[in-house]
Scaffold this motif. Structure first.
Motif, PDB file in Angstrom:
ATOM      1  N   GLY A  72       0.831  -1.202   0.000  1.00  0.00           N
ATOM      2  CA  GLY A  72       0.000   0.000   0.000  1.00  0.00           C
ATOM      3  C   GLY A  72       0.865   1.251   0.000  1.00  0.00           C
ATOM      4  O   GLY A  72       2.094   1.190  -0.111  1.00  0.00           O
ATOM      5  N   ALA A  73       0.210   2.404   0.149  1.00  0.00           N
ATOM      6  CA  ALA A  73       0.956   3.670   0.126  1.00  0.00           C
ATOM      7  C   ALA A  73       0.201   4.730   0.916  1.00  0.00           C
ATOM      8  O   ALA A  73      -1.012   4.626   1.135  1.00  0.00           O
ATOM      9  N   LYS A  74       0.947   5.753   1.341  1.00  0.00           N
ATOM     10  CA  LYS A  74       0.361   6.930   1.968  1.00  0.00           C
ATOM     11  C   LYS A  74       0.725   8.121   1.101  1.00  0.00           C
ATOM     12  O   LYS A  74       1.873   8.260   0.665  1.00  0.00           O
ATOM     13  N   TYR A  75      -0.261   8.979   0.848  1.00  0.00           N
ATOM     14  CA  TYR A  75      -0.058  10.148   0.005  1.00  0.00           C
ATOM     15  C   TYR A  75      -0.225  11.406   0.844  1.00  0.00           C
ATOM     16  O   TYR A  75      -1.232  11.579   1.530  1.00  0.00           O
ATOM     17  N   TYR A  76       0.783  12.290   0.767  1.00  0.00           N
ATOM     18  CA  TYR A  76       0.799  13.519   1.546  1.00  0.00           C
ATOM     19  C   TYR A  76       0.824  14.719   0.616  1.00  0.00           C
ATOM     20  O   TYR A  76       1.343  14.641  -0.504  1.00  0.00           O
ATOM     21  N   ASP A  77       0.306  15.858   1.084  1.00  0.00           N
ATOM     22  CA  ASP A  77       0.427  17.094   0.307  1.00  0.00           C
ATOM     23  C   ASP A  77       1.771  17.740   0.618  1.00  0.00           C
ATOM     24  O   ASP A  77       2.574  17.213   1.399  1.00  0.00           O
ATOM     25  N   ARG A  84      -4.464  10.699   1.636  1.00  0.00           N
ATOM     26  CA  ARG A  84      -5.169   9.412   1.543  1.00  0.00           C
ATOM     27  C   ARG A  84      -4.192   8.287   1.799  1.00  0.00           C
ATOM     28  O   ARG A  84      -2.981   8.449   1.670  1.00  0.00           O
ATOM     29  N   GLU A  85      -4.756   7.147   2.154  1.00  0.00           N
ATOM     30  CA  GLU A  85      -3.955   5.967   2.440  1.00  0.00           C
ATOM     31  C   GLU A  85      -4.546   4.785   1.687  1.00  0.00           C
ATOM     32  O   GLU A  85      -5.758   4.575   1.700  1.00  0.00           O
ATOM     33  N   VAL A  86      -3.668   4.035   1.023  1.00  0.00           N
ATOM     34  CA  VAL A  86      -4.080   2.831   0.304  1.00  0.00           C
ATOM     35  C   VAL A  86      -3.487   1.646   1.064  1.00  0.00           C
ATOM     36  O   VAL A  86      -2.261   1.555   1.198  1.00  0.00           O
ATOM     37  N   PRO A  87      -4.313   0.741   1.586  1.00  0.00           N
ATOM     38  CA  PRO A  87      -3.777  -0.386   2.359  1.00  0.00           C
ATOM     39  C   PRO A  87      -3.112  -1.434   1.457  1.00  0.00           C
ATOM     40  O   PRO A  87      -3.309  -1.451   0.237  1.00  0.00           O
ATOM     41  N   ASP A  88      -2.316  -2.314   2.077  1.00  0.00           N
ATOM     42  CA  ASP A  88      -1.755  -3.448   1.351  1.00  0.00           C
ATOM     43  C   ASP A  88      -2.896  -4.272   0.777  1.00  0.00           C
ATOM     44  O   ASP A  88      -3.970  -4.375   1.383  1.00  0.00           O
TER      45      ASP A  88
END
Length: 164
Positions: A72-77, A84-88
């Motif tokens: 997954g991934a975490k997206y920051y400004d 937003r966060e995308v889980p595994d």
């Protein structure tokens, strides 16, 4: 193959190796890699320096896939605020074949031996970076394998490697 090393994945450097092929059949997995290196302490390496190998084949025998997932991934400004966060995403067994085909032209990111927890003789975790054909971004897939034997074979040593 001229050189063969059994159950010593820790004596190779797989990071940034190009994965040319990943095949999985019941109880057997095969990786074909270019750009891997035999470490200075590899029993087949007589020079005591890290050296690249030509195309290497790693075969896992009596293998069981304990886990396979898309990281997954975490997206920051720009201010460091989580957007937003995308889980595994776990990959189900019925999708392994399709997923492993994606690994061709992928880049090995991580291979590390670890303690076997489910009854296998040996265990390793591996990560492969794959370019997503739709977005052009990079996805990282993780595998945890338990196996009876890991056989690494190659034909020639190449240049001295400057690793790490």
């Amino acid at each position: 193959m001229k050189y063969k090393c059994v159950n010593h994945l820790d004596r190779f450097w797989f990071r940034d190796a190009q994965m040319e092929k990943c095949e999985y059949q019941e109880n057997r997995m095969t990786w074909v890699l270019s750009g891997a290196a035999a470490r200075y302490n590899n029993p087949e390496n007589e020079t005591l320096t890290d050296r690249y190998m030509d195309t290497a084949q790693v075969r896992f025998l009596d293998v069981k896939i304990r886990r396979c997932f898309l990281e997954g991934a975490k997206y920051y400004d720009a201010d460091g605020v989580l957007q937003r966060e995308v889980p595994d995403t776990e990959i189900p067994a019925e999708d392994y074949e399709k997923t492993f085909r994606l690994f061709a032209d992928g880049v090995m990111f991580w291979v590390k031996e670890k303690e076997a927890a489910f009854g296998g003789a040996h265990c390793c975790e591996a990560a492969v970076d794959v370019t997503d054909p739709e977005t052009g971004g990079t996805d990282t897939y993780w595998l945890e394998l338990e196996y009876g034997k890991a056989v690494t074979e190659w034909e020639h040593f190449l240049n001295k490697a400057m690793l790490e």
